[in-house]
Design a protein around this motif. Sequence first.
Motif, PDB file in Angstrom:
ATOM      1  N   PHE A 112       1.048  -1.267  -0.146  1.00 30.14           N
ATOM      2  CA  PHE A 112       0.077   0.011  -0.033  1.00 30.14           C
ATOM      3  C   PHE A 112       0.952   1.018  -0.073  1.00 30.14           C
ATOM      4  O   PHE A 112       0.799   1.851  -0.966  1.00 30.14           O
ATOM      5  CB  PHE A 112      -1.015   0.244   1.241  1.00 30.14           C
ATOM      6  N   ILE A 113       1.666   1.282   0.878  1.00 21.64           N
ATOM      7  CA  ILE A 113       2.382   2.801   0.612  1.00 21.64           C
ATOM      8  C   ILE A 113       3.649   2.195   0.092  1.00 21.64           C
ATOM      9  O   ILE A 113       4.364   3.449  -0.901  1.00 21.64           O
ATOM     10  CB  ILE A 113       3.388   2.699   2.459  1.00 21.64           C
ATOM     11  N   GLU A 114       4.014   1.669  -0.936  1.00 22.54           N
ATOM     12  CA  GLU A 114       4.884   1.325  -2.077  1.00 22.54           C
ATOM     13  C   GLU A 114       4.100   1.972  -3.153  1.00 22.54           C
ATOM     14  O   GLU A 114       4.988   2.478  -4.213  1.00 22.54           O
ATOM     15  CB  GLU A 114       5.554  -0.070  -1.756  1.00 22.54           C
ATOM     16  N   ALA A 115       3.142   1.754  -3.541  1.00 24.70           N
ATOM     17  CA  ALA A 115       2.014   1.750  -4.454  1.00 24.70           C
ATOM     18  C   ALA A 115       2.054   3.072  -4.906  1.00 24.70           C
ATOM     19  O   ALA A 115       1.793   3.303  -6.553  1.00 24.70           O
ATOM     20  CB  ALA A 115       0.846   1.647  -4.814  1.00 24.70           C
ATOM     21  N   PRO A 116       1.909   4.352  -4.089  1.00 23.73           N
ATOM     22  CA  PRO A 116       2.535   5.779  -5.125  1.00 23.73           C
ATOM     23  C   PRO A 116       3.625   6.206  -5.677  1.00 23.73           C
ATOM     24  O   PRO A 116       3.871   6.373  -6.430  1.00 23.73           O
ATOM     25  CB  PRO A 116       1.708   6.058  -4.044  1.00 23.73           C
ATOM     26  N   LEU A 117       4.292   5.192  -5.060  1.00 25.92           N
ATOM     27  CA  LEU A 117       6.161   4.998  -5.529  1.00 25.92           C
ATOM     28  C   LEU A 117       6.556   4.465  -5.961  1.00 25.92           C
ATOM     29  O   LEU A 117       7.002   5.156  -7.121  1.00 25.92           O
ATOM     30  CB  LEU A 117       7.176   5.059  -3.588  1.00 25.92           C
ATOM     31  N   SER A 118       5.598   3.575  -6.353  1.00 26.89           N
ATOM     32  CA  SER A 118       6.225   2.502  -7.797  1.00 26.89           C
ATOM     33  C   SER A 118       5.164   3.200  -9.259  1.00 26.89           C
ATOM     34  O   SER A 118       5.684   2.921  -9.820  1.00 26.89           O
ATOM     35  CB  SER A 118       6.116   1.221  -7.273  1.00 26.89           C
ATOM     36  N   GLY A 119       3.940   3.678  -8.775  1.00 29.19           N
ATOM     37  CA  GLY A 119       3.245   3.888  -9.311  1.00 29.19           C
ATOM     38  C   GLY A 119       2.461   2.652  -9.927  1.00 29.19           C
ATOM     39  O   GLY A 119       1.566   2.564 -10.827  1.00 29.19           O
ATOM     40  N   LYS A 120       2.399   1.975  -8.908  1.00 30.90           N
ATOM     41  CA  LYS A 120       1.210   0.324  -9.313  1.00 30.90           C
ATOM     42  C   LYS A 120       0.246   0.293  -8.619  1.00 30.90           C
ATOM     43  O   LYS A 120       0.082   1.137  -7.317  1.00 30.90           O
ATOM     44  CB  LYS A 120       2.196  -0.919  -9.389  1.00 30.90           C
ATOM     45  N   PRO A 121      -1.013   0.108  -9.505  1.00 34.72           N
ATOM     46  CA  PRO A 121      -1.606  -0.500  -8.634  1.00 34.72           C
ATOM     47  C   PRO A 121      -1.510  -1.115  -7.161  1.00 34.72           C
ATOM     48  O   PRO A 121      -1.119  -2.649  -7.145  1.00 34.72           O
ATOM     49  CB  PRO A 121      -3.244  -0.966  -9.102  1.00 34.72           C
ATOM     50  N   VAL A 122      -2.231  -0.977  -5.880  1.00 35.01           N
ATOM     51  CA  VAL A 122      -2.070  -2.324  -5.026  1.00 35.01           C
ATOM     52  C   VAL A 122      -4.096  -2.940  -5.155  1.00 35.01           C
ATOM     53  O   VAL A 122      -4.099  -3.084  -5.787  1.00 35.01           O
ATOM     54  CB  VAL A 122      -2.734  -1.103  -3.028  1.00 35.01           C
ATOM     55  N   GLN A 123      -2.931  -4.457  -4.787  1.00 31.15           N
ATOM     56  CA  GLN A 123      -3.636  -5.562  -4.873  1.00 31.15           C
ATOM     57  C   GLN A 123      -4.589  -5.390  -3.761  1.00 31.15           C
ATOM     58  O   GLN A 123      -4.383  -5.505  -2.412  1.00 31.15           O
ATOM     59  CB  GLN A 123      -3.157  -6.875  -5.328  1.00 31.15           C
ATOM     60  N   THR A 124      -5.722  -5.812  -3.051  1.00 35.59           N
ATOM     61  CA  THR A 124      -7.051  -5.908  -2.142  1.00 35.59           C
ATOM     62  C   THR A 124      -7.231  -7.465  -2.529  1.00 35.59           C
ATOM     63  O   THR A 124      -7.318  -8.564  -3.558  1.00 35.59           O
ATOM     64  CB  THR A 124      -7.711  -5.586  -2.639  1.00 35.59           C
ATOM     65  N   PHE A 125      -7.400  -7.824  -1.426  1.00 41.07           N
ATOM     66  CA  PHE A 125      -7.731  -8.955  -0.691  1.00 41.07           C
ATOM     67  C   PHE A 125      -9.403  -9.531  -0.337  1.00 41.07           C
ATOM     68  O   PHE A 125      -9.580  -8.783   0.720  1.00 41.07           O
ATOM     69  CB  PHE A 125      -6.874  -9.387  -0.393  1.00 41.07           C
ATOM     70  N   LYS A 126      -9.905 -10.385  -0.124  1.00 48.55           N
ATOM     71  CA  LYS A 126     -11.622 -10.872  -0.552  1.00 48.55           C
ATOM     72  C   LYS A 126     -10.980 -11.348   1.287  1.00 48.55           C
ATOM     73  O   LYS A 126     -12.464 -10.996   2.548  1.00 48.55           O
ATOM     74  CB  LYS A 126     -11.865 -12.058  -0.586  1.00 48.55           C
ATOM     75  N   SER A 127     -10.267 -11.268   2.421  1.00 52.33           N
ATOM     76  CA  SER A 127     -10.606 -11.809   3.469  1.00 52.33           C
ATOM     77  C   SER A 127      -9.073 -11.492   4.223  1.00 52.33           C
ATOM     78  O   SER A 127      -7.580 -11.188   3.394  1.00 52.33           O
ATOM     79  CB  SER A 127     -11.155 -13.058   3.607  1.00 52.33           C
ATOM     80  N   GLU A 128      -9.413 -11.809   5.146  1.00 55.18           N
ATOM     81  CA  GLU A 128      -8.327 -11.344   6.073  1.00 55.18           C
ATOM     82  C   GLU A 128      -7.200 -12.121   5.603  1.00 55.18           C
ATOM     83  O   GLU A 128      -6.154 -12.524   6.444  1.00 55.18           O
ATOM     84  CB  GLU A 128      -8.604 -11.034   7.843  1.00 55.18           C
ATOM     85  N   ALA A 129      -7.630 -13.387   5.813  1.00 54.28           N
ATOM     86  CA  ALA A 129      -6.852 -14.812   5.676  1.00 54.28           C
ATOM     87  C   ALA A 129      -6.321 -14.605   4.471  1.00 54.28           C
ATOM     88  O   ALA A 129      -4.768 -15.115   4.183  1.00 54.28           O
ATOM     89  CB  ALA A 129      -8.711 -15.588   5.762  1.00 54.28           C
ATOM     90  N   LYS A 130      -7.283 -14.470   3.751  1.00 52.55           N
ATOM     91  CA  LYS A 130      -6.203 -14.755   2.437  1.00 52.55           C
ATOM     92  C   LYS A 130      -4.972 -13.641   2.060  1.00 52.55           C
ATOM     93  O   LYS A 130      -4.022 -13.098   1.394  1.00 52.55           O
ATOM     94  CB  LYS A 130      -7.549 -14.227   0.898  1.00 52.55           C
ATOM     95  N   LEU A 131      -5.378 -11.805   3.153  1.00 51.60           N
ATOM     96  CA  LEU A 131      -4.362 -11.685   3.233  1.00 51.60           C
ATOM     97  C   LEU A 131      -3.063 -12.013   4.224  1.00 51.60           C
ATOM     98  O   LEU A 131      -1.318 -12.035   3.598  1.00 51.60           O
ATOM     99  CB  LEU A 131      -4.816  -9.876   3.843  1.00 51.60           C
ATOM    100  N   SER A 132      -3.417 -12.901   4.855  1.00 53.22           N
ATOM    101  CA  SER A 132      -2.510 -12.922   5.592  1.00 53.22           C
ATOM    102  C   SER A 132      -1.203 -14.335   5.132  1.00 53.22           C
ATOM    103  O   SER A 132      -0.271 -13.982   5.227  1.00 53.22           O
ATOM    104  CB  SER A 132      -3.167 -14.033   6.839  1.00 53.22           C
ATOM    105  N   LYS A 133      -2.258 -14.873   3.679  1.00 52.32           N
ATOM    106  CA  LYS A 133      -1.247 -16.085   3.346  1.00 52.32           C
ATOM    107  C   LYS A 133      -0.488 -14.999   2.346  1.00 52.32           C
ATOM    108  O   LYS A 133       0.727 -15.996   2.231  1.00 52.32           O
ATOM    109  CB  LYS A 133      -1.967 -16.763   2.625  1.00 52.32           C
TER     110      LYS A 133
END
Length: 185
Positions: A112-133
């Motif tokens: 999330f903090i890298e996205a504005p520096l790199s210009g790349k979109p940030v990936q979102t996850f459908k759940s906390e469990a998927k983010l954790s993985k």
Amino acid sequence: MQENPAPNPQLYPIRTFFANYPEFDYNPDAPFFEEYKRLETDLQWEQKQKEIGREELRDAMVRQFNEMYGTSADDLGSWQLLCTALGMNPVPNDIKSCQRQVKATHVNLVDFIEAPLSGKPVQTFKSEAKLSKYTQETKKYFPRDNVNSGSLLRALLRQIMNPHARRGAVVKPSRKEATQPAPAE
């Protein structure tokens, strides 16, 4: 009316971190997390220096977040910045609605903090469990207990090592939102 100048990317805490190592050929266009791994390797750091470097990078990540979004969970503008950065449109006009939508969105805070520096979109996850993985696979952990963390950042931190199985991205409208007619287009 005078516009605020765009922030100088050379002043960002992440870039300042790398500037502390002039012997390292830092590429500001590359993902900072990958650059950090390269820094450790190129400078042939031993374990103690790696620990110091990781702690310094953690501090820089927290300060980077604070610079980009603010520190107070009571600041509507900060929540609206988060909503905008997450691509929410329209952006809610009150803190509770912003909080509800942001908290229902799962993103890796390093990305999330890298996205504005790199210009790349940030990936979102459908759940906390998927983010954790994802976080455990990439080892992109954001510091939980950093002294520089403001209440805004603390409100966003997730349980990466022990995720809530049912915490997903479904946002239920409040009664007030559910009973108000949709705006005319």
